[in-house]
Design an enzyme around this catalytic site. Structure first.
Site, PDB file in Angstrom:
ATOM      1  N   CYS A 147      -1.051   5.851  -9.601  1.00 24.27           N
ATOM      2  CA  CYS A 147      -0.635   6.055  -8.203  1.00 24.27           C
ATOM      3  C   CYS A 147      -0.177   7.494  -7.995  1.00 24.27           C
ATOM      4  CB  CYS A 147       0.492   5.100  -7.851  1.00 24.27           C
ATOM      5  SG  CYS A 147       1.915   5.245  -8.943  1.00 24.27           S
ATOM      6  N   HIS A 282       6.183   3.176  -7.563  1.00 23.51           N
ATOM      7  CA  HIS A 282       4.835   3.392  -7.036  1.00 23.51           C
ATOM      8  C   HIS A 282       4.841   4.711  -6.251  1.00 23.51           C
ATOM      9  CE1 HIS A 282       0.885   2.222  -5.748  1.00 23.51           C
ATOM     10  NE2 HIS A 282       1.195   1.908  -4.504  1.00 23.51           N
ATOM     11  N   ASN A 302      -1.937   3.148   1.265  1.00 23.86           N
ATOM     12  CA  ASN A 302      -1.771   2.642  -0.097  1.00 23.86           C
ATOM     13  C   ASN A 302      -3.080   2.772  -0.869  1.00 23.86           C
ATOM     14  OD1 ASN A 302      -0.483   1.511  -2.284  1.00 23.86           O
ATOM     15  ND2 ASN A 302      -0.180  -0.507  -1.357  1.00 23.86           N
TER      16      ASN A 302
END
Ligand SMILES: *[C@@H]1O[C@H](CO)[C@@H](O)[C@H](O)[C@H]1NC(C)=O
Ligand SMILES: *[C@@H]1O[C@H](CO)[C@@H](O)[C@H](O)[C@H]1NC(C)=O
Length: 335
Positions: A147, A282, A302
């Protein structure tokens, strides 16, 4: 045999039937029927022990979904079944998030600026960089815990787009293969340490199409993009500054706590998303904000595919360090 014994036998048989039937038709209960529906809808199949453990995880998700939806009002977030609902929260955390993401986090900033006089009133009510065509399509990181690389590469893509009026997919794989500064590929890394490594080494990131899948950080002769400068700031309590960066520079890469996003299906997250720095697990890209909405929010991209959230996006309420969005905020300029 006397007729009454026959009657009695019949009676016992019928009575037995009544005892037996409930046992015999004791198949799937309501929750299990819901689970079977879920498996069909999300094209999943499980056998034996796996089926049982996934069913238990599914039940846990249903409980969590009910709790998260319990005080929903207006446009606030809605939780429901997602492709991740058959995982226990711990399993989701281990597989798709990284609790150690920010253990080495040291807020640092290259550009020393003073935040204190930034006023909300001087900002536009709304900005969405997608409308300016500088945001690439939603990525899917799969089981790779990169991420940190995705959010930075997406932000470099946007900054390159703002500079050149063209959008190019840059190679996340190149960053996963090459990045130093304690970054560890699919096992985790950190947005700020990646940016400082890129700047320190004058690293050139290349187009996805110019970096082969099996290049293993080999030399690429094509032209690419470098980080010119970046900021990496803790802006808790100064979210005006985040908005100012979004307007004045471009999209941002931020660290977040995404645990409750497991079952997020839409709306603005304004509760139930702990923002403590120790909960960060994240990293995502913020591509805009909307202060005219019923619940003023950030527009967040995302990396869990377009089939998650609102076409791959989610919305997070402003000014509350909701999900920890303001703990580690990065803006980038490119060469
Ligand atoms: C929803 O729940 C959270 C935490 O339990 C609480 O802080 C918040 O005030 C609640 N909101 C409403 C509208 O009840
Ligand atoms: C990176 O580029 C700058 C500016 O051109 C230069 O001063 C610096 O020495 C370079 N650093 C490395 C590690 O090559």
């Amino acid at each position: 045999m006397a007729p009454w014994t026959t009657y009695l036998q019949v009676f016992f048989c019928v009575a037995l039937l009544f005892f037996m039937i409930p046992i015999k038709i004791d198949g799937p209960d309501e929750v299990e029927l819901q689970f079977l529906d879920y498996l069909e809808k999300f094209h999943k199949t499980y056998d034996g022990d796996m089926y049982q453990s996934k069913l238990q995880a599914f039940k846990k998700s249903l409980d969590n979904i009910n709790a998260l939806n319990s005080n929903k009002t207006g446009d606030s977030a809605v939780y429901g079944l997602t492709k991740f609902s058959d995982m226990l929260p711990e399993e989701f955390l281990n597989k798709h998030l990284h609790l150690n993401l920010c253990q080495r986090f040291i807020p640092h900033s290259n550009t020393h600026h003073h935040h204190h006089h930034d006023k909300r009133s001087t900002l536009p009510q709304k900005i969405d960089w997608r409308e300016k065509k500088v945001v690439t399509k939603v990525h899917n990181q799969g089981n790779c815990g990169a991420c940190w690389a995705y959010s930075v590469v997406e932000t470099i893509e946007s900054m390159y787009g703002i500079k050149t009026q063209t959008t190019e997919d840059l190679s996340v794989q190149e960053i996963i293969d090459c990045a130093g500064n304690n970054n560890d590929g699919c096992n985790g890394g950190d947005v700020c340490s990646l940016l400082s490594w890129m700047k320190m080494t004058n690293f050139t990131i290349h187009k996805k199409s110019d970096y082969g899948k099996n290049s293993h950080c080999g030399k690429v002769s094509a032209k690419g993009v470098q980080v010119q400068d970046f900021v990496c700031d803790r802006l808790v309590g100064s979210e005006n500054v985040m908005m100012k960066l979004l307007v004045g520079i471009g999209p941002l890469a931020v660290a977040v706590n995404a645990q409750t996003w497991q079952n997020y299906i839409g709306g603005v997250i304004e509760y139930h998303c702990d923002g403590d720095v120790s909960s960060l697990n994240h990293a995502v890209q913020i591509v805009g904000y909307d202060l005219t909405a019923q619940i003023p929010h950030y527009i967040v991209r995302n990396t869990w595919g377009e089939d998650w959230g609102d076409g791959g996006y989610l919305y997070i309420a402003v000014d509350k360090n909701m999900c920890g969005v303001a703990n580690e905020v990065s803006a980038v300029t490119v060469l």
